[in-house]
Design an enzyme around this catalytic site. Structure first.
Site, short mmCIF file in Angstrom:
data_model
loop_
_atom_site.label_atom_id
_atom_site.label_comp_id
_atom_site.label_asym_id
_atom_site.label_seq_id
_atom_site.Cartn_x
_atom_site.Cartn_y
_atom_site.Cartn_z
N LEU A 1 11.68 -19.34 -4.88
CA LEU A 1 10.52 -18.71 -4.23
C LEU A 1 9.23 -18.97 -5.02
CD1 LEU A 1 9.59 -16.31 -2.17
CD2 LEU A 1 9.84 -14.86 -4.19
N HIS B 1 2.29 3.72 -9.07
CA HIS B 1 2.04 2.29 -9.34
C HIS B 1 3.20 1.66 -10.13
CE1 HIS B 1 -1.79 2.51 -7.51
NE2 HIS B 1 -2.35 3.28 -8.41
N ASP C 1 0.84 -1.21 0.00
CA ASP C 1 0.00 0.00 0.00
C ASP C 1 0.87 1.25 0.00
OD1 ASP C 1 -2.33 1.42 -0.01
OD2 ASP C 1 -2.80 1.14 2.11
C1 IPE Z 1 -5.48 -2.71 -0.32
O1 IPE Z 1 -5.14 -1.38 -0.42
C2 IPE Z 1 -5.41 -3.35 -1.67
C3 IPE Z 1 -4.08 -3.50 -2.24
C4 IPE Z 1 -2.95 -3.15 -1.68
C5 IPE Z 1 -4.03 -4.11 -3.55
P1 IPE Z 1 -6.23 -0.23 -0.57
O2 IPE Z 1 -5.49 1.05 -0.64
O3 IPE Z 1 -7.14 -0.56 -1.71
O4 IPE Z 1 -7.06 -0.39 0.80
P2 IPE Z 1 -7.95 0.65 1.58
O5 IPE Z 1 -9.01 1.15 0.64
O6 IPE Z 1 -7.06 1.76 2.03
O7 IPE Z 1 -8.49 -0.12 2.74
C1 IPE Z 2 -1.57 0.34 -3.41
O1 IPE Z 2 -1.34 1.71 -3.39
C2 IPE Z 2 -1.81 -0.19 -4.79
C3 IPE Z 2 -3.19 -0.62 -5.05
C4 IPE Z 2 -4.16 -0.63 -4.19
C5 IPE Z 2 -3.48 -1.08 -6.40
P1 IPE Z 2 -2.54 2.75 -3.34
O2 IPE Z 2 -2.94 3.09 -4.73
O3 IPE Z 2 -3.65 2.24 -2.50
O4 IPE Z 2 -1.83 3.99 -2.67
P2 IPE Z 2 -2.45 4.98 -1.60
O5 IPE Z 2 -3.00 4.16 -0.49
O6 IPE Z 2 -3.52 5.75 -2.32
O7 IPE Z 2 -1.31 5.84 -1.19
MG MG Z 3 -4.09 2.43 -0.53
#
Ligand code: IPE
Ligand code: IPE
Ligand code: MG
Length: 245
Positions: free
Chosen positions: A137, A43, A26
């Site tokens: 892995l 990303h 995240d």
């Molecule tokens: C969880 O992260 C999903 C992934 C890392 C793929 P999100 O950013 O989507 O989760 P929430 O919305 O903060 O709970």
């Molecule tokens: C995690 O990073 C990647 C996915 C959920 C696909 P985020 O896109 O959720 O990044 P933040 O949480 O907005 O910083």
């Molecule tokens: Mg996120």
């Protein structure tokens, strides 16, 4: 005072008995925002980071690494962002795991894969097939994955099978049910890590993480390295797992 030489985990065994680490990757969006860049740059950085991390995790001798790449709820994001993430799956699924870059890492995808764009589904299947006999892995990539969705899909598969084989309801046990989960044959993760300072599970591995140890770090996913994994293992080695005993 803490010993300066090495941690208990390093002294005895670098992995402290850990076979499977699961990561909620995240913070890509915030990583980009901090640099005044669009989310898709975050990303892309995140994907590059995974590319490096899996090699380091393989070298460390870890057996299983699960990574949450796209949740069943992530479709709610802007179309543009979803498209750019799908584009990364298209690009990296083949680039990472085929040809000369990878001769060691076995890839398995989990999630509702049939609901993905057809070409990504097919690429995923090809990569799984091509890497099936690799002995390093095992990387488990969760795409269009939700823990609740996985459990409902498993229940459906089980019911169909029960009807077909005339199995009695009494024979449904946790062990019998587990066979229908996407992760069947993979041991449950000892550690679940979440980056970026959020303190929640967000529908990841709900069944499998029932007794996992959680490790949270403020580090944003694109900045996360094998050193963070080592820290998580070190902390894990000092915890007492009780499993209700
Ligand atoms: C969880 O992260 C999903 C992934 C890392 C793929 P999100 O950013 O989507 O989760 P929430 O919305 O903060 O709970
Ligand atoms: C995690 O990073 C990647 C996915 C959920 C696909 P985020 O896109 O959720 O990044 P933040 O949480 O907005 O910083
Ligand atoms: Mg996120």
């Amino acid at each position: 005072m803490k010993e300066l030489t090495s941690s208990p985990a390093e002294l005895n065994e670098p992995l402290a008995g850990v076979e499977h680490i699961a990561i909620i990757m995240d913070g890509n969006g915030r990583w980009a925002k901090k640099r005044l860049m669009p989310r898709n740059v975050g990303h892309k950085k995140g994907a590059e980071n995974l590319r490096k991390l899996i090699k380091d995790a393989d070298s460390l001798g870890l057996k299983y690494l699960s990574v949450y790449a796209f949740s069943t709820e992530n479709w709610k994001r802007d179309k543009e962002e979803v498209e750019s993430i799908m584009g990364l799956f298209r690009k990296y699924l083949t680039e990472y795991f085929t040809g000369n870059e990878n001769k060691n890492i076995r890839v398995k995808l989990i999630g509702n894969l049939e609901a993905l764009p057809k070409d990504i589904f097919q690429k995923g299947k090809e990569v799984e097939k091509e890497t099936a006999n690799y002995t390093g892995l095992t990387l488990i990539i969760a795409i269009n994955y939700g823990g609740r969705d996985e459990i409902v899909r498993a229940a459906k598969k089980m019911l169909i099978n029960l009807q077909k084989t005339n199995t009695l309801i009494e024979n449904i046990t946790e062990a019998a049910f587990e066979k229908y989960l996407d992760t069947y044959t993979i041991p449950h993760p000892e550690i679940v890590i979440r980056t970026s300072g959020e303190l929640r599970i967000s529908n990841f591995l709900l069944w499998q993480a029932a007794y996992s140890e959680f490790y949270f770090t403020n580090t944003l996913w694109p900045d996360f390295t094998i050193e963070d994994i080592k820290k998580a293992i070190e902390e894990y080695s000092s915890r007492e797992r009780r499993f209700g005993k």
